[in-house]
Design a protein around this motif. Structure first.
Motif, mmCIF file in Angstrom:
data_model
loop_
_atom_site.group_PDB
_atom_site.id
_atom_site.type_symbol
_atom_site.label_atom_id
_atom_site.label_comp_id
_atom_site.label_asym_id
_atom_site.label_seq_id
_atom_site.Cartn_x
_atom_site.Cartn_y
_atom_site.Cartn_z
ATOM 1 N N HIS A 271 4.426 7.966 -6.183
ATOM 2 C CA HIS A 271 4.108 9.261 -6.767
ATOM 3 C C HIS A 271 4.870 10.408 -6.129
ATOM 4 O O HIS A 271 4.701 11.556 -6.507
ATOM 5 C CB HIS A 271 2.610 9.538 -6.630
ATOM 6 C CG HIS A 271 1.773 8.595 -7.413
ATOM 7 N ND1 HIS A 271 1.570 8.741 -8.763
ATOM 8 C CD2 HIS A 271 1.121 7.475 -7.057
ATOM 9 C CE1 HIS A 271 0.806 7.752 -9.188
ATOM 10 N NE2 HIS A 271 0.522 6.967 -8.162
ATOM 11 N N ALA A 272 5.687 10.099 -5.117
ATOM 12 C CA ALA A 272 6.339 11.171 -4.367
ATOM 13 C C ALA A 272 7.770 11.379 -4.854
ATOM 14 O O ALA A 272 8.370 10.498 -5.467
ATOM 15 C CB ALA A 272 6.356 10.825 -2.885
ATOM 16 N N SER B 216 -6.712 -2.036 3.690
ATOM 17 C CA SER B 216 -6.296 -1.830 2.307
ATOM 18 C C SER B 216 -7.405 -2.229 1.335
ATOM 19 O O SER B 216 -7.520 -1.647 0.258
ATOM 20 C CB SER B 216 -4.991 -2.548 1.984
ATOM 21 O OG SER B 216 -4.891 -3.750 2.648
ATOM 22 N N VAL C 107 0.840 -1.201 0.000
ATOM 23 C CA VAL C 107 0.000 0.000 0.000
ATOM 24 C C VAL C 107 0.875 1.251 0.000
ATOM 25 O O VAL C 107 0.668 2.175 -0.793
ATOM 26 C CB VAL C 107 -0.937 0.001 1.230
ATOM 27 C CG1 VAL C 107 -1.628 1.336 1.381
ATOM 28 C CG2 VAL C 107 -1.963 -1.108 1.103
ATOM 29 N N PHE C 108 1.886 1.270 0.842
ATOM 30 C CA PHE C 108 2.741 2.456 0.925
ATOM 31 C C PHE C 108 3.608 2.607 -0.310
ATOM 32 O O PHE C 108 3.997 3.715 -0.667
ATOM 33 C CB PHE C 108 3.618 2.403 2.182
ATOM 34 C CG PHE C 108 2.827 2.555 3.448
ATOM 35 C CD1 PHE C 108 1.474 2.872 3.400
ATOM 36 C CD2 PHE C 108 3.417 2.399 4.681
ATOM 37 C CE1 PHE C 108 0.731 3.007 4.552
ATOM 38 C CE2 PHE C 108 2.678 2.539 5.844
ATOM 39 C CZ PHE C 108 1.332 2.838 5.773
ATOM 40 N N TYR D 12 -8.989 4.503 -3.473
ATOM 41 C CA TYR D 12 -8.335 5.808 -3.435
ATOM 42 C C TYR D 12 -6.890 5.742 -3.873
ATOM 43 O O TYR D 12 -6.348 6.704 -4.389
ATOM 44 C CB TYR D 12 -8.396 6.381 -2.012
ATOM 45 C CG TYR D 12 -9.800 6.526 -1.512
ATOM 46 C CD1 TYR D 12 -10.613 7.546 -1.990
ATOM 47 C CD2 TYR D 12 -10.321 5.640 -0.582
ATOM 48 C CE1 TYR D 12 -11.902 7.694 -1.549
ATOM 49 C CE2 TYR D 12 -11.622 5.771 -0.131
ATOM 50 C CZ TYR D 12 -12.395 6.794 -0.620
ATOM 51 O OH TYR D 12 -13.696 6.918 -0.179
ATOM 52 N N LEU D 13 -6.271 4.566 -3.651
ATOM 53 C CA LEU D 13 -4.850 4.438 -3.969
ATOM 54 C C LEU D 13 -4.600 4.412 -5.465
ATOM 55 O O LEU D 13 -3.584 4.870 -5.955
ATOM 56 C CB LEU D 13 -4.305 3.121 -3.396
ATOM 57 C CG LEU D 13 -4.025 3.093 -1.911
ATOM 58 C CD1 LEU D 13 -3.654 1.693 -1.507
ATOM 59 C CD2 LEU D 13 -2.910 4.064 -1.588
ATOM 60 N N ALA E 55 2.503 2.015 -3.266
ATOM 61 C CA ALA E 55 1.626 2.723 -4.207
ATOM 62 C C ALA E 55 1.598 4.211 -3.893
ATOM 63 O O ALA E 55 1.486 5.046 -4.794
ATOM 64 C CB ALA E 55 0.212 2.139 -4.135
ATOM 65 N N ILE E 56 1.713 4.561 -2.608
ATOM 66 C CA ILE E 56 1.716 5.977 -2.218
ATOM 67 C C ILE E 56 3.043 6.619 -2.588
ATOM 68 O O ILE E 56 3.088 7.667 -3.238
ATOM 69 C CB ILE E 56 1.463 6.105 -0.694
ATOM 70 C CG1 ILE E 56 0.014 5.730 -0.378
ATOM 71 C CG2 ILE E 56 1.770 7.508 -0.212
ATOM 72 C CD1 ILE E 56 -0.320 5.787 1.095
ATOM 73 N N GLU F 103 -6.782 5.453 -8.024
ATOM 74 C CA GLU F 103 -7.534 6.313 -8.942
ATOM 75 C C GLU F 103 -6.588 7.347 -9.574
ATOM 76 O O GLU F 103 -5.530 7.646 -9.050
ATOM 77 C CB GLU F 103 -8.657 7.011 -8.209
ATOM 78 C CG GLU F 103 -8.164 8.067 -7.251
ATOM 79 C CD GLU F 103 -9.331 8.704 -6.517
ATOM 80 O OE1 GLU F 103 -9.176 9.818 -6.062
ATOM 81 O OE2 GLU F 103 -10.406 8.073 -6.416
#
Lengths: 243, 224
Positions: free
Chosen positions: B158-159, B214, B151-152, B220-221, B154-155, B223
């Motif tokens: 983008h960073a 999750s 999950v992280f 939300y992850l 996926a976050i 989209e």
């Protein structure tokens, strides 16, 4: 604006009175003496940190449900204030612990949980700094915030199972525990004072974040308008040349 | 297409990709090995000491290796914008997440299967007789790591500074998992090895909490 000034004045008066009460009104503790008075600062900060992090959790949930940017602003406001409060807790705790326990720090359940909490919400704020797209920033930090909040009971429970040394709850701890009534009143005043300050800080930080978002929006519009104007001039020049 | 079928297809794709390059597994195993070797300089690796520090050492190595390995999981879908292709597929976002989780679980499990025997030899620790119970603990711990880590990933994909950011997000969340896994593993190294059921239940609870989270938040992850 007038309301805000009044609120700040009330908070300042409460803070002064709470400081006075903690130092002069509260009775001396039998074994710990003066150092125990840090309790009136330490405990309210801890409760306020939890309240602030709970505000973050609510804001994260509400943002994912409604997609209104205001919840994202509340989230960042709560996280920053919560990190400040837990920093105070983590600093005042060792100041008290050193003379009383003989050590600055111990890996006890509450100490460790507070420290991990501080790490989690610092990571939340860092994550926001590294995401550029505002909408993605709001969504991802909300998801991370919910994960972090779910982790808190697990952190506490695992440490509790593992080892614990922190003083057991004095106020609701059982038959033999209890706080001197005057101490209880002073604690309540300190807590109300801290709560006022936290509320003002969260409100101010929220307003700042809203202004920042509005500014970004305006700048974006101004940039696209000037880009449009530049394109128009360029078109006019070419047309004039063609003629 | 059902979620499990879509996840299986994605798992096969991840495995095929890894089988062709072998980048992820090699680096993960070697990295974990470096950590294990470095620890032998930090502590005196006698049998008694190893039994005390061993479980912690092993799990720290897995956590660090895992947080490194999970980085490319979503980040490498970005170079050719293949994540958009995945999003466009007529499957639920949870299937994508689940496929990735399964693949990461397989990678980390393979790395652990190589690492645990090496560790046992280097540190004079014997896992014989407790292998089955050890596998249960390893599986539960790795599952928790992989669920939150994917999950992280996926976050953080983008960073900016994502390689630095992922461990920063992941490791604090994993503190309860680390305590549970280390304590459960330590209970298997005692003179009378007996699996600590409380910690096994705790690890299972950790996995269930974050898998549910999750599942609820995966929309939300992924989209756009």
């Amino acid at each position: 604006m007038k309301g805000r000034i009044a609120l700040v004045l009330v908070a300042a008066a409460l803070m002064v009175f709470a400081g006075y009460a903690a130092l002069y009104i509260a009775p001396d503790e039998k074994t710990m003496h003066a150092i125990q008075r840090i309790f009136y600062f330490h405990v309210p900060s801890a409760i306020c940190a939890f309240i602030a992090f709970f505000v973050v959790f609510i804001a994260n949930f509400a943002y994912l449900g409604t997609r209104q940017p205001k919840w994202d602003w509340l989230g960042v406001a709560g996280a920053e204030v919560g990190v400040v409060c837990s920093t105070i807790v983590l600093i005042t705790g060792p100041i008290w612990a050193h003379p009383v326990w003989g050590i600055w720090w111990t890996w006890d359940a509450r100490l460790t949980s507070t420290f991990v909490l501080w790490l989690l919400y610092t990571a939340y704020l860092l994550l926001r700094g590294f995401l550029d797209d505002p909408q993605r920033k709001a969504i991802f930090s909300a998801v991370f915030g919910i994960f972090a909040f779910l982790d808190v009971p697990l952190v506490y429970f695992s440490n509790r199972l593992w080892r614990t040394q922190h003083p057991q709850p004095v106020i609701l701890g059982g038959s033999n525990s209890g706080l001197d009534p005057t101490m209880g009143k002073v604690l309540l005043i300190s807590f109300v004072a801290a709560l006022f300050i936290v509320a003002i800080l969260i409100a101010d930080r929220y307003r700042l974040e809203r202004l920042r978002a509005e500014f970004e929006e305006l700048r974006y519009r101004a940039e696209s308008r000037s880009a449009e104007a530049a394109a128009k001039t360029a078109r006019n020049v070419t047309e004039a040349r063609v003629e | 297409m059902t979620t499990s079928r879509a996840a299986a297809i994605l798992l096969a794709k991840e495995l095929r990709l890894e089988f062709r390059t072998r980048e992820l597994l090699t680096t993960t195993v070697i990295f974990a090995l470096v950590v294990v070797v470095l620890f032998s300089f930090a502590f005196e690796p006698t049998a008694a000491e190893s039994r005390r520090y061993g479980p912690g050492l092993l799990w720290i190595a897995f956590l660090f290796a895992g947080s490194l390995m999970l980085n490319p999981s979503f980040a490498r879908e970005q170079s050719n914008e293949t994540l958009d292709a995945l999003r466009m597929a007529p499957v639920s976002p949870f299937a994508i997440l689940l496929g990735k989780m399964c693949a990461n679980f397989v990678f980390l499990a393979v790395a652990e299967a190589i690492l645990v025997p090496v560790f046992a030899v280097l540190y004079n620790v014997s896992f014989s007789g407790v292998a089955g119970r050890l596998i249960l603990v390893l599986a539960l711990g790795t599952l928790g790591l992989v669920i939150t880590g994917t999950v992280f990933s996926a976050i953080s994909a983008h960073a900016r500074m994502r390689e630095l950011l992922l461990p920063l997000l992941l490791l604090p969340i994993l503190t309860p998992l680390l305590i549970g896994s280390v304590e459960a593993t330590a209970s298997l190294l005692a003179d009378q090895p007996e699996l600590d059921r409380t910690w096994v239940a705790f690890l299972a609870g950790f996995d269930i909490v974050f898998l549910t989270a999750s599942w609820l938040l995966c929309d939300y992850l992924l989209e756009e």
